[in-house]
Every structure is written in C-alpha cells, then in structure tokens.
Design a protein around this motif. Structure first.
Motif, PDB file in Angstrom:
ATOM      1  N   VAL A 246       0.820  -1.218   0.000  1.00  0.00           N
ATOM      2  CA  VAL A 246       0.000   0.000   0.000  1.00  0.00           C
ATOM      3  C   VAL A 246       0.853   1.266   0.000  1.00  0.00           C
ATOM      4  CG1 VAL A 246      -2.020  -1.066   1.067  1.00  0.00           C
ATOM      5  CG2 VAL A 246      -0.344   0.055   2.504  1.00  0.00           C
ATOM      6  N   ASP A 247       2.105   1.165   0.418  1.00  0.00           N
ATOM      7  CA  ASP A 247       2.980   2.342   0.389  1.00  0.00           C
ATOM      8  C   ASP A 247       3.364   2.736  -1.030  1.00  0.00           C
ATOM      9  OD1 ASP A 247       3.024   2.799   3.131  1.00  0.00           O
ATOM     10  OD2 ASP A 247       4.675   1.388   3.437  1.00  0.00           O
ATOM     11  N   SER A 248       3.285   1.810  -1.971  1.00  0.00           N
ATOM     12  CA  SER A 248       3.698   2.095  -3.351  1.00  0.00           C
ATOM     13  C   SER A 248       2.518   2.450  -4.258  1.00  0.00           C
ATOM     14  CB  SER A 248       4.440   0.884  -3.925  1.00  0.00           C
ATOM     15  OG  SER A 248       3.567  -0.215  -4.028  1.00  0.00           O
ATOM     16  N   VAL A 249       1.312   2.509  -3.685  1.00  0.00           N
ATOM     17  CA  VAL A 249       0.100   2.776  -4.477  1.00  0.00           C
ATOM     18  C   VAL A 249      -0.645   3.948  -3.841  1.00  0.00           C
ATOM     19  CG1 VAL A 249      -2.075   1.750  -5.267  1.00  0.00           C
ATOM     20  CG2 VAL A 249      -0.039   0.343  -5.093  1.00  0.00           C
ATOM     21  N   PRO A 250      -1.141   4.893  -4.628  1.00  0.00           N
ATOM     22  CA  PRO A 250      -1.926   5.995  -4.052  1.00  0.00           C
ATOM     23  C   PRO A 250      -3.187   5.466  -3.352  1.00  0.00           C
ATOM     24  CG  PRO A 250      -1.432   6.399  -6.382  1.00  0.00           C
ATOM     25  CD  PRO A 250      -0.985   5.015  -6.079  1.00  0.00           C
ATOM     26  N   MET A 251      -3.565   6.094  -2.255  1.00  0.00           N
ATOM     27  CA  MET A 251      -4.709   5.629  -1.480  1.00  0.00           C
ATOM     28  C   MET A 251      -6.009   5.583  -2.287  1.00  0.00           C
ATOM     29  SD  MET A 251      -4.396   4.121   1.213  1.00  0.00           S
ATOM     30  CE  MET A 251      -5.832   3.642   2.115  1.00  0.00           C
ATOM     31  N   PRO A 252      -6.282   6.545  -3.177  1.00  0.00           N
ATOM     32  CA  PRO A 252      -7.510   6.410  -3.972  1.00  0.00           C
ATOM     33  C   PRO A 252      -7.518   5.124  -4.817  1.00  0.00           C
ATOM     34  CG  PRO A 252      -6.717   8.666  -4.091  1.00  0.00           C
ATOM     35  CD  PRO A 252      -5.664   7.866  -3.378  1.00  0.00           C
ATOM     36  N   ALA A 253      -6.361   4.688  -5.281  1.00  0.00           N
ATOM     37  CA  ALA A 253      -6.287   3.443  -6.042  1.00  0.00           C
ATOM     38  C   ALA A 253      -6.532   2.240  -5.138  1.00  0.00           C
ATOM     39  CB  ALA A 253      -4.934   3.322  -6.726  1.00  0.00           C
ATOM     40  N   VAL A 254      -6.034   2.292  -3.907  1.00  0.00           N
ATOM     41  CA  VAL A 254      -6.275   1.210  -2.938  1.00  0.00           C
ATOM     42  C   VAL A 254      -7.771   1.129  -2.644  1.00  0.00           C
ATOM     43  CG1 VAL A 254      -5.834   0.397  -0.583  1.00  0.00           C
ATOM     44  CG2 VAL A 254      -3.974   1.396  -1.926  1.00  0.00           C
ATOM     45  N   ARG A 255      -8.401   2.276  -2.429  1.00  0.00           N
ATOM     46  CA  ARG A 255      -9.848   2.303  -2.162  1.00  0.00           C
ATOM     47  C   ARG A 255     -10.636   1.765  -3.363  1.00  0.00           C
ATOM     48  NH1 ARG A 255      -9.287   3.172   2.809  1.00  0.00           N
ATOM     49  NH2 ARG A 255      -8.674   5.177   3.636  1.00  0.00           N
ATOM     50  N   ALA A 256     -10.237   2.165  -4.570  1.00  0.00           N
ATOM     51  CA  ALA A 256     -10.920   1.689  -5.775  1.00  0.00           C
ATOM     52  C   ALA A 256     -10.751   0.175  -5.925  1.00  0.00           C
ATOM     53  CB  ALA A 256     -10.385   2.413  -7.004  1.00  0.00           C
ATOM     54  N   LEU A 257      -9.567  -0.316  -5.633  1.00  0.00           N
ATOM     55  CA  LEU A 257      -9.324  -1.754  -5.686  1.00  0.00           C
ATOM     56  C   LEU A 257     -10.212  -2.482  -4.679  1.00  0.00           C
ATOM     57  CD1 LEU A 257      -7.643  -4.076  -6.828  1.00  0.00           C
ATOM     58  CD2 LEU A 257      -5.934  -3.570  -5.095  1.00  0.00           C
ATOM     59  N   GLY A 258     -10.338  -1.917  -3.491  1.00  0.00           N
ATOM     60  CA  GLY A 258     -11.221  -2.510  -2.488  1.00  0.00           C
ATOM     61  C   GLY A 258     -12.663  -2.555  -2.958  1.00  0.00           C
ATOM     62  N   LEU A 259     -13.111  -1.488  -3.592  1.00  0.00           N
ATOM     63  CA  LEU A 259     -14.481  -1.456  -4.116  1.00  0.00           C
ATOM     64  C   LEU A 259     -14.671  -2.497  -5.209  1.00  0.00           C
ATOM     65  CD1 LEU A 259     -17.251  -0.111  -4.090  1.00  0.00           C
ATOM     66  CD2 LEU A 259     -16.359   1.535  -5.743  1.00  0.00           C
ATOM     67  N   VAL A 260     -13.684  -2.651  -6.073  1.00  0.00           N
ATOM     68  CA  VAL A 260     -13.749  -3.672  -7.125  1.00  0.00           C
ATOM     69  C   VAL A 260     -13.836  -5.064  -6.508  1.00  0.00           C
ATOM     70  CG1 VAL A 260     -12.365  -4.773  -8.944  1.00  0.00           C
ATOM     71  CG2 VAL A 260     -12.641  -2.298  -8.908  1.00  0.00           C
ATOM     72  N   GLU A 261     -13.077  -5.298  -5.449  1.00  0.00           N
ATOM     73  CA  GLU A 261     -13.118  -6.605  -4.786  1.00  0.00           C
ATOM     74  C   GLU A 261     -14.480  -6.874  -4.156  1.00  0.00           C
ATOM     75  OE1 GLU A 261      -9.810  -6.779  -2.089  1.00  0.00           O
ATOM     76  OE2 GLU A 261      -8.356  -6.962  -3.713  1.00  0.00           O
ATOM     77  N   VAL A 262     -15.058  -5.876  -3.522  1.00  0.00           N
ATOM     78  CA  VAL A 262     -16.387  -6.040  -2.918  1.00  0.00           C
ATOM     79  C   VAL A 262     -17.431  -6.312  -4.010  1.00  0.00           C
ATOM     80  CG1 VAL A 262     -18.230  -4.831  -1.670  1.00  0.00           C
ATOM     81  CG2 VAL A 262     -15.876  -4.715  -0.837  1.00  0.00           C
ATOM     82  N   LEU A 263     -17.370  -5.549  -5.094  1.00  0.00           N
ATOM     83  CA  LEU A 263     -18.321  -5.763  -6.190  1.00  0.00           C
ATOM     84  C   LEU A 263     -18.117  -7.128  -6.846  1.00  0.00           C
ATOM     85  CD1 LEU A 263     -18.312  -2.223  -7.832  1.00  0.00           C
ATOM     86  CD2 LEU A 263     -20.123  -3.261  -6.442  1.00  0.00           C
TER      87      LEU A 263
END
Length: 120
Positions: free
Chosen positions: A38-55
């Motif tokens: 997570v340190d190498s990825v912007p937080m909005p991208a981490v959040r978007a990835l999380g949303l994709v996983e939930v969906l």
C-alpha cells in the motif's frame, strides 16, 4: 456442478469481501501490517481496488443465487483472475517473492470460472 461452484466460490467471495472492505475503510497505516504494497500505491487506487473486490465478491454470489444476469459470475471470476495476475506482478516488481496466496487465489478464481459457465 452447483455444489462444486459453491465450494470454491463461497470462500473466494468471503475472502474478497473481507479484504475489499478493509481496503475501503482502513487507513494506510491500518493496512500496512498485512499489505506492505500500500505504500507504493496511491490511497484512492487502494480504495478503488477494495471497491472492485467487494463488487466482484457480490458478482460471484448474487447472480447464481437470484438467477438474474448469471453471466456476471463468470465475469467476476475472470476479473479476479486479471486482478491476481496484476497483484503477482506488483509483488514481484517490489521484490516481494511471497506470492503463494496470490497464486492460490488465481487458481481458485480459475476453478470458479469453469462451473460458472453452466448458468450461461
């Protein structure tokens, strides 16, 4: 075929629902102990990835249960294959050779995709 699907898709969906929800709600500091990348990825991208996983987890479960748009189960499984290929690439790029979990999730997503085609 339905039993085979649920044996693999149930735990896979639960894993992605949990991991995705964590990425959506936790801070970078809260994620770092279990996800060093997570340190190498912007937080909005981490959040978007999380949303994709939930969906995606929702897509593995709801369409087969309701019979509405059953092709979404195959789409979700295929999306998880692509996601894990990307995750393995990120881990290897960062010098992290511990990709056994990613390979296991990749194989589970592939195994989920085959029985999901029975609803098409």
């Amino acid at each position: 075929m339905s039993v085979a699907y649920w044996i693999v898709a149930g735990p896979l969906a639960a894993f992605y629902l949990y991991g995705g929800a964590l990425k959506v709600v936790r801070s970078r500091d809260g994620l770092r102990p279990m996800m060093a990348w997570v340190d190498s990825v912007p937080m909005p991208a981490v959040r978007a990835l999380g949303l994709v996983e939930v969906l995606g987890a929702t897509g593995l479960v709801l369409p087969p249960l309701t019979g509405v748009a059953p092709w979404l189960a195959l789409a979700a499984a295929s999306g998880f294959v692509v996601l894990q290929l990307g995750a393995i690439r990120v881990h290897l790029r960062l010098g992290d050779r511990r990709v056994a979990l990613n390979v296991t999730l990749l194989l589970a997503a592939l195994a989920t995709g085959w029985p999901a085609t029975t609803w098409l």
